[in-house]
Scaffold this motif. Structure first.
Motif, short mmCIF file in Angstrom:
data_model
loop_
_atom_site.label_atom_id
_atom_site.label_comp_id
_atom_site.label_asym_id
_atom_site.label_seq_id
_atom_site.Cartn_x
_atom_site.Cartn_y
_atom_site.Cartn_z
N GLU A 59 0.70 -1.04 -0.08
CA GLU A 59 -0.02 -0.08 0.17
C GLU A 59 1.11 1.46 -0.05
O GLU A 59 1.99 1.40 0.72
N THR A 60 0.70 2.38 -0.75
CA THR A 60 1.20 3.51 -0.72
C THR A 60 0.39 4.65 -0.09
O THR A 60 -0.66 4.81 -0.97
N LYS A 61 1.08 5.49 0.40
CA LYS A 61 0.38 6.60 0.68
C LYS A 61 1.18 8.04 0.49
O LYS A 61 2.38 8.21 0.87
N GLU A 62 0.59 8.95 -0.06
CA GLU A 62 1.53 10.19 -0.49
C GLU A 62 1.15 11.28 0.62
O GLU A 62 0.07 11.26 1.37
N ILE A 63 2.13 11.98 0.85
CA ILE A 63 2.06 12.97 2.16
C ILE A 63 2.88 14.20 1.63
O ILE A 63 3.74 14.27 0.97
N ALA A 64 2.06 15.43 1.78
CA ALA A 64 2.60 16.94 1.14
C ALA A 64 3.32 17.43 2.61
O ALA A 64 2.69 17.46 3.53
#
Length: 109
Positions: free
Chosen positions: A102-107
């Motif tokens: 699972e991949t999660k982007e964060i800014a």
């Protein structure tokens, strides 16, 4: 191959640079130890998640080896520092060779 395996991850979408965040992960998995028998008396094959890793932009955040005594649907909660925008990649490894990611982007604001 384990059936109905579903990873779940909770990561904030946006944080301040250098902020420490709490990450929560759960994977729905039966975690068969290989010691139980089915209704016909046949041994149910072992199928456990034996390793969990999390990386941020390719750098290791956490790497956990799990043993057969781990519970069904393993849950992990841990902290990570977010120095820049990027992606967390979560990977679970099963005894039967399956890999769940699972991949999660964060800014960073």
């Amino acid at each position: 191959m384990a059936e109905n395996v579903k990873p779940r991850v909770r990561v904030p979408r946006e944080v301040a640079a250098g902020e420490t965040i709490t990450i929560k992960t759960l994977i729905s998995h039966k975690m068969e130890s290989g010691q139980r028998k089915d209704g016909d008396g046949n041994v149910i094959p072992r199928s456990i998640i034996n390793r969990f890793t999390c990386t941020f932009n390719g750098e290791t955040v956490i790497d956990v080896q799990m043993e057969p005594a781990i519970s069904t649907n393993p849950f992990f909660e841990f902290d990570a520092v977010v120095p820049e925008s990027g992606a967390f990649e979560f990977t679970w490894y099963d005894d039967d060779g399956d890999v769940y990611t699972e991949t999660k982007e964060i800014a960073v604001s």
